[in-house]
Write an enzyme that holds these catalytic residues in place. Structure first.
Site, short mmCIF file in Angstrom:
data_model
loop_
_atom_site.label_atom_id
_atom_site.label_comp_id
_atom_site.label_asym_id
_atom_site.label_seq_id
_atom_site.Cartn_x
_atom_site.Cartn_y
_atom_site.Cartn_z
N TRP A 181 0.87 -0.54 3.29
CA TRP A 181 0.91 0.80 2.90
C TRP A 181 2.33 1.31 2.45
O TRP A 181 2.45 2.43 1.90
CB TRP A 181 0.64 1.64 4.30
CG TRP A 181 1.59 1.94 5.39
CD1 TRP A 181 2.12 0.84 5.73
CD2 TRP A 181 2.38 2.96 5.84
NE1 TRP A 181 3.08 1.27 6.80
CE2 TRP A 181 3.11 2.79 6.70
CE3 TRP A 181 2.20 4.35 5.32
CZ2 TRP A 181 3.91 3.58 7.42
CZ3 TRP A 181 2.91 5.21 6.12
CH2 TRP A 181 3.92 4.72 7.15
N ASP A 182 3.41 0.55 2.79
CA ASP A 182 4.60 0.68 2.14
C ASP A 182 4.48 1.25 0.61
O ASP A 182 5.32 1.84 0.21
CB ASP A 182 5.47 -0.35 2.29
CG ASP A 182 5.67 -1.04 3.48
OD1 ASP A 182 4.89 -0.88 4.35
OD2 ASP A 182 6.79 -1.51 3.97
N GLU A 192 4.17 1.75 15.77
CA GLU A 192 3.65 0.74 16.46
C GLU A 192 3.96 0.38 17.91
O GLU A 192 3.31 -0.58 18.30
CB GLU A 192 3.73 -0.60 15.51
CG GLU A 192 3.16 -0.27 13.88
CD GLU A 192 3.52 -1.43 13.23
OE1 GLU A 192 4.58 -2.24 13.41
OE2 GLU A 192 2.89 -1.69 12.14
N LYS A 225 9.02 3.91 17.27
CA LYS A 225 9.52 2.92 16.33
C LYS A 225 9.84 3.57 15.10
O LYS A 225 10.87 3.43 14.54
CB LYS A 225 8.60 1.91 16.20
CG LYS A 225 8.98 1.06 15.21
CD LYS A 225 7.98 -0.06 14.78
CE LYS A 225 8.51 -1.28 13.98
NZ LYS A 225 7.33 -2.43 13.42
N GLN A 226 9.15 4.48 14.57
CA GLN A 226 9.07 4.96 13.20
C GLN A 226 8.76 6.24 13.14
O GLN A 226 7.85 6.68 13.98
CB GLN A 226 9.06 4.07 12.15
CG GLN A 226 7.25 3.89 12.02
CD GLN A 226 6.94 2.60 11.06
OE1 GLN A 226 6.91 1.64 11.82
NE2 GLN A 226 6.62 2.96 10.01
C1 BGC Z 1 6.47 -1.13 9.69
C2 BGC Z 1 5.29 -0.92 9.14
C3 BGC Z 1 5.60 -1.49 7.79
C4 BGC Z 1 5.77 -2.86 7.85
C5 BGC Z 1 6.02 -3.58 6.26
C6 BGC Z 1 6.58 -2.82 9.93
O1 BGC Z 1 7.62 -2.83 10.89
O2 BGC Z 1 6.20 -0.63 11.28
O3 BGC Z 1 4.97 0.57 8.75
O4 BGC Z 1 4.26 -1.36 6.84
O5 BGC Z 1 6.88 -3.29 8.67
O6 BGC Z 1 7.24 -3.14 5.80
#
Ligand code: BGC
Length: 776
Positions: free
Chosen positions: A357-358, A488, A601-602
């Site tokens: 999804w990035d 996550e 986490k984010q």
């Molecule tokens: C992130 C995801 C991301 C992936 C690839 C993961 O660590 O939590 O949101 O899509 O890394 O960048």
């Protein structure tokens, strides 16, 4: 860790030889041209630690998956971009002494990544047998003008040596990935041919049967004159090499140019690969190094003329943002709708080079503003072409009636990820793909896209949301259960505020566009309804009901949105309470402890406030920012940039800048101690967004106007960025006291600066005092 690289506005410079940190530098100095890319492995033999990496976009292998406990619905394989035949090899012997950069005596080592012109250069001295010293200078680039071509100019100058140099110029197809699940090799040889100045190796991948032809042609010159050499050839399975011996006198210089063409069956029939490689090599040799280089640099000038960001007063920030823009453009050029942007691009194996999804959430907004609209359109078409597979993916999980669940991780539209909490639950990715359609159309004004492609995708995604939602008798609301949000560090949660928001937004946007098409192009709509077997009355009524009755967790005491049901029952602690020795927690805590903690986490709720900010007032955004930012550990590279944009949005420039710094030099300063694995390409787009949408406050409003609300970090004298908007290229420059908008096109640009409308005619400038009130 101390950074190896000097600050410079257009170059990354490493001085001194650091073989123990070669893996890091191999990532940092990577080069690419959208069609292929490679880590900065040495041309010469190097017996030290290295991650060999040379990748061709779209050439992947479905590696058999590895999983602890199999669950129905898991994909059978994990696609990975393949380490492809290495064509950089130039081994050198000095009077019979083979050089090995790990053990030979090296001095005056300097490596440069020139971002303005797009090349990698190394120069150093090497001494063998105590007194035989030569100077090597190699320059390598992957042509932006003719993407199948890679060229190395390799100059050896003798310092005090008179004798014989042996050059072994090779292509090595016996390569493998470090991350193979079962230690297998994925390439087989198809054919090889070689003469004294040219060779072609054709290899094919197991299972996917991609054929790749890697051809080399080389020539030596002395004093600008071609020079012949006694040449021996070696060919064995998956390997071809020519060893040329040349005499050199003290102070003399020999220039070797190695031209390489890489063609694959992705772009031409297998039976023509050898024929076409030969003619590509002939063309390249005819043009010669200088002309090929000039054409390549011209392409880079064109890219920079549309995407450069200039920062005055902070050279390390200047270098970092150019580094990010450079790598994004090396990774994706938008010429082929079958290709996409892996989180590590061509700089390493992690994430398998697959699409996440990035792309929609981070990379697309960058390309929408810095490249032609065809680039963004190709990113969207990539997903459009995967719609059927997404419907099949949803069916496999038990959904029906054309519901589409796009994969979390994919190469060709099929899901590759196999952790249930992500594969089945991190469904917000579907929303990012829907939002991307809106984002593309508002930036480009390409309304036709909706009827031609967009709406079909939106219908598939809306059907998924509608089936993924359940009615709670208890709440008398619709709920979305068992999901993982962007954070996550929590799985299988209910009613993630962000996911529920995306679901409702997608349903509303789909309905809105059905109604628009009903009015303006009813024929197209009825063809689409036929194709998708759309039950208008039933489906639109259900969607409206969901929109009107979705449950959103809200805390009315604090007046904030709750990340998910039950989040407030956790022990709420600031991330600053975690001892620094325990950060990052994902490397120091058990997963169990992480899941039970409140740490995020984010960006999660704030990811939603970033996307849907126009639905909320500044106070609401601020309250949520103040609540969630302290608990966010930013252990994804995609996090701090979003928080930075939101901080700018609420006028908190100090915080916005502090968060920006966490992303800007993430790789150059190796904050997370992992740059050896590759660069964070998609997060680089986030850094750029933190400047343009964050400090610059740039938005595209629903009324089709550009909006700006600039702030400037205290230690910057000025910054400027370029942006495209519906065929208009313009530059925004912000100093401490004024804002200058230069319209670089010939059309009129209408903008809204902090609430006030302005017009800038073609080729004209608008200068405004920055003592403007905040619009927000
Ligand atoms: C992130 C995801 C991301 C992936 C690839 C993961 O660590 O939590 O949101 O899509 O890394 O960048």
């Amino acid at each position: 860790m101390i950074s190896l690289y000097k600050t410079d506005d257009w170059n990354i410079v490493e001085e001194g030889f650091h073989p123990e940190r070669q893996r890091e530098s191999e990532s940092i100095f990577s080069i690419g041209n959208g069609y292929m890319g490679q880590r900065a492995n040495f041309e010469e033999h190097f017996s030290g630690d290295s991650l060999q990496g040379n990748y061709i976009a779209g050439v992947y292998y479905p590696d058999k998956t590895r999983v602890g406990w199999w669950k129905n619905g898991y994909p059978e394989y994990f696609a990975k971009v393949l380490n492809a035949p290495s064509w950089i090899g130039i081994d050198v012997s000095i009077d019979g002494n083979a050089i090995d950069l790990a053990t030979s005596k090296i001095s005056s080592f300097r490596r440069i990544l020139n971002m303005k012109e797009g090349y990698l250069e190394r120069s150093f001295r090497i001494t063998v047998s105590g007194n035989k010293t030569i100077e090597i200078n190699s320059r390598r680039f992957l042509s932006m003008a003719e993407p199948d071509l890679g060229i190395i100019r390799y100059i050896i100058k003798s310092v005090d040596f008179e004798g014989t140099l042996d050059y072994t110029v090779s292509i090595d197809g016996d390569v493998s990935n470090e991350d193979t699940n079962y230690g297998e090799k994925f390439w087989l040889e198809v054919s090889r041919e070689l003469n004294e100045s040219e060779g072609i190796l054709v290899t094919r991948t197991l299972k996917t049967d991609f054929h790749v032809s890697t051809g080399m042609s080389f020539e030596f010159t002395k004093d600008n004159r071609k020079t012949g050499a006694k040449t021996d050839i070696t060919a064995r399975e998956k390997y071809i090499a020519a060893t040329a011996s040349l005499g050199i006198g003290k102070g003399e210089e020999i220039v070797l140019v190695k031209y390489v063409s890489v063609l694959s069956s992705l772009n031409r029939p297998k039976e023509y690969l050898v024929r076409d490689t030969k003619s590509r090599l002939t063309d390249a040799r005819k043009k010669g190094f200088d002309n090929l280089y000039i054409e390549h640099v011209k392409e880079w000038s064109r890219i920079w003329a549309a995407s450069d960001v200039v920062i005055e007063g902070d050279i390390s920030a200047q270098q970092a943002i150019r580094f990010n823009i450079f790598h994004l453009n090396q990774t994706y050029t938008g010429k082929d709708e079958r290709l996409n942007i892996g989180p590590k691009g061509f700089t390493g194996e992690k994430y398998g080079g697959s699409t996440y999804w990035d792309t929609e959430a981070f990379a697309l907004p960058f390309f929408l503003k810095t490249a032609d609209r065809s680039v963004g359109r190709n990113l969207l078409l990539y997903r459009y072409k995967h719609l059927e597979k997404s419907i099949a993916n949803a069916e496999k999980l038990g959904f029906k009636n054309g519901a589409a669940l796009y994969p979390m991780v994919t190469m060709n539209g099929e899901e590759c990820h196999n952790e249930w909490e992500i594969t089945f639950e991190e469904i917000h990715r579907n929303g990012a793909i829907a939002f991307a359609i809106y984002n593309y159309i508002r930036h480009t004004g390409d309304d036709e896209y909706m009827g031609d492609y967009g709406l079909e995708v939106l219908i598939g995604i809306s059907r998924f949301w509608s089936q993924r939602t359940t009615y709670s008798e208890n709440l008398k609301k619709f709920v979305i259960l068992g999901v993982t949000g962007p954070n996550e560090y929590e799985n299988n949660i209910n009613n993630n505020w962000y996911t529920n928001s995306l679901a409702v937004w997608t349903l509303s946007y789909t309905l809105k566009n059905i109604h628009i098409l009903e009015k303006f192009n009813p024929d197209k709509l009825s063809a689409l309804f036929g194709k998708t077997k759309f039950n208008y009355d039933e489906e639109t009524a259900k969607w409206q009901e969901l929109i009107d009755n979705m449950h959103f967790p809200i805390d009315s005491t604090r007046n904030i949105f709750i990340q998910q049901d039950g989040y407030l029952d956790k022990e709420l602690l600031p991330a600053s309470s975690i001892p620094s020795a325990e950060r990052p927690i994902n490397q120091n805590w058990s997963w169990d402890r992480i899941l039970r903690s409140c740490f995020i986490k984010q960006a999660d709720v704030l990811q939603g406030l970033y996307l849907f900010e126009d639905q909320f007032d500044a106070e609401t955004i601020k309250r949520n920012f103040d609540f969630y930012e302290p608990m966010t550990v930013h252990e994804s590279s995609l996090s701090a940039c979003v928080h930075s944009i939101v901080a700018s949005r609420i006028g908190n420039i100090e915080k916005a800048y502090e968060l920006y710094l966490r992303t800007a030099r993430l790789d150059l300063d190796d904050y997370n101690n992992e740059v050896s694995e590759g660069l964070h390409i998609t997060s680089m787009a986030g850094t750029w967004l933190a400047i343009v949408e964050g400090f610059g406050g740039m938005r595209i409003l629903d009324d089709g106007k550009v909006f700006l609300n600039p702030l400037i970090p205290a230690n910057w004298q000025s910054y400027s960025f370029l942006s495209q908007f519906r065929g208009i290229l313009f530059e925004v420059k912000v100093t401490k006291d004024c804002l200058t908008i230069s319209n670089l096109s010939d059309k009129v640009l209408i903008l809204n600066v902090s609430g006030k409308e302005h017009q800038v005619k073609g080729s004209e400038k608008l200068i405004l005092s920055l003592k403007i009130d905040f619009f927000y």
